[in-house]
Design a protein around this motif. Structure first.
Motif, PDB file in Angstrom:
ATOM      1  N   GLN A  58     -13.174 -24.845  38.618  1.00 11.38           N
ATOM      2  CA  GLN A  58     -11.940 -24.278  39.183  1.00 11.38           C
ATOM      3  C   GLN A  58     -10.931 -23.923  38.091  1.00 11.38           C
ATOM      4  OE1 GLN A  58     -11.325 -24.184  42.720  1.00 11.38           O
ATOM      5  NE2 GLN A  58     -13.451 -24.771  42.991  1.00 11.38           N
ATOM      6  N   TYR A 155      -8.561 -35.072  48.559  1.00 15.21           N
ATOM      7  CA  TYR A 155      -9.234 -34.029  47.784  1.00 15.21           C
ATOM      8  C   TYR A 155      -8.270 -33.352  46.818  1.00 15.21           C
ATOM      9  CZ  TYR A 155     -13.789 -33.957  49.969  1.00 15.21           C
ATOM     10  OH  TYR A 155     -15.062 -34.285  50.365  1.00 15.21           O
ATOM     11  N   SER A 157      -9.833 -31.069  44.507  1.00 12.79           N
ATOM     12  CA  SER A 157     -10.583 -29.807  44.480  1.00 12.79           C
ATOM     13  C   SER A 157     -11.855 -30.087  45.282  1.00 12.79           C
ATOM     14  CB  SER A 157     -10.922 -29.413  43.040  1.00 12.79           C
ATOM     15  OG  SER A 157     -12.080 -30.092  42.589  1.00 12.79           O
ATOM     16  N   PRO A 158     -12.689 -29.053  45.513  1.00 11.93           N
ATOM     17  CA  PRO A 158     -13.910 -29.322  46.280  1.00 11.93           C
ATOM     18  C   PRO A 158     -14.826 -30.340  45.603  1.00 11.93           C
ATOM     19  CG  PRO A 158     -13.476 -26.958  46.167  1.00 11.93           C
ATOM     20  CD  PRO A 158     -12.491 -27.615  45.246  1.00 11.93           C
ATOM     21  N   HIS A 159     -14.607 -30.581  44.306  1.00 12.92           N
ATOM     22  CA  HIS A 159     -15.518 -31.450  43.555  1.00 12.92           C
ATOM     23  C   HIS A 159     -14.875 -32.751  43.105  1.00 12.92           C
ATOM     24  CE1 HIS A 159     -15.972 -27.084  42.377  1.00 12.92           C
ATOM     25  NE2 HIS A 159     -16.984 -27.282  43.180  1.00 12.92           N
TER      26      HIS A 159
END
Ligand code: ZN
Ligand code: ZN
Ligand code: ZN
Length: 293
Positions: A58, A155, A157-159
């Motif tokens: 990201q 969260y 970020s998605p990761h």
């Protein structure tokens, strides 16, 4: 750099930006040997305990704690990242000076941030909203407070997720949190300040069993570092006590355990002392250490 560096692979990593107690090294007005050495050789100077979490996919990063040394720590990180990554937020453990004064840099006098997410416990968020100059950051929209309930993953970020765990530590302006950052592959515990392991409602060994990397309160090496102080009065576990606890409970060997938040007086600034400790299974965090998550 030490021998523990690993190549980033999952696209998410943590980088150590500072390893000193709140006052940094050298500490203002102090001429103890570690402070004197750091004035003579600025490469030895160190800012308060801080980590960056980086999501390379990201191109974003977050700071764990916003220290008074944030201008230097931020520059150092951006130089290392090489390209312009987006500063996506900060998570703050508690309201002691080494951990949150850097938020002041986000205000209209300096950065003039717009809606930068700041992750904090409900008590710390309430303190920031109720007291200047922090209240002005909120009112002018420089920062946007995100309250994080204990043990509830958030969260980033998605990761990448972040969770906060309450720890007992002088509750003067706020409570105190440890932070667990979780990437696609590994989990990292950041716990820079705690009064005593025995005062915690969790066992250190149990918390370590759930993570892969841990950076723990290493403020004082042993009780001799504070002559004349009753051991019971020292508001941190000593490194010697922490090592004994780790050995007693046989922390899982896959967990890499480091100490950070070193007081200016700590003998572990000496690389030979740090190597002796590492040989016993407890490493000293260094600026630039990188942990793939
Ligand atoms: Zn501290
Ligand atoms: Zn000193
Ligand atoms: Zn503190």
């Amino acid at each position: 750099m030490d021998g523990t560096q690993e190549k980033p692979s999952s696209g998410v990593r943590a980088v150590v930006l500072g390893t000193a107690q709140d006052g940094g090294r050298p500490q203002v007005g102090c001429f103890c040997p570690p402070c004197t050495q750091a004035r003579q050789n600025p490469a030895l100077a160190e800012g308060p305990s801080c980590l960056a979490l980086i999501d390379d996919r990201q191109r974003q990063f977050w700071l764990l704690d916003a220290t008074p040394d944030v201008p230097r720590q931020y520059d150092w990180l951006q130089e290392r990242l090489g390209v312009r990554y987006h500063f996506a937020g900060a998570a703050v453990t508690h309201a002691h000076i080494g951990h949150y004064l850097g938020l002041a840099q986000l205000g209209r006098e300096v950065v003039g941030a717009r809606g930068l997410p700041v992750y904090a416990s409900p008590a710390l968020a309430a303190f920031l909203m109720a007291n200047g100059p922090w209240s002005q950051l909120v009112r002018l929209g420089n920062i946007q407070l995100h309250t994080v309930e204990p043990d509830t993953p958030q969260y980033l970020s998605p990761h990448l997720t972040l969770a906060m765990i309450p720890v007992p530590h002088r509750q003067e302006f706020s409570d105190t949190m440890a932070i667990v950052a979780r990437g696609p592959r590994r989990r990292l515990l950041y716990l820079p300040d705690i009064d005593r392991w025995e005062a915690w409602d969790r066992r250190l060994a149990d918390v370590l069993a759930d993570v892969d990397i841990a950076l723990l309160d290493g403020t004082f090496f042993d009780a001799a570092e504070l002559p004349g102080r009753d051991r019971e009065e020292i508001p941190h576990p000593t490194v010697v006590d922490t090592l004994a606890l780790l050995q007693e409970h046989a922390a899982p060997s896959r967990v890499q355990v480091y100490v950070t938040h070193l007081n200016h007086s700590n003998r572990l600034w000496d690389p030979a002392e740090a190597a002796t400790l590492a040989a016993q299974g407890l490493k000293v965090a260094r600026r630039g250490n990188e942990h793939p998550l």
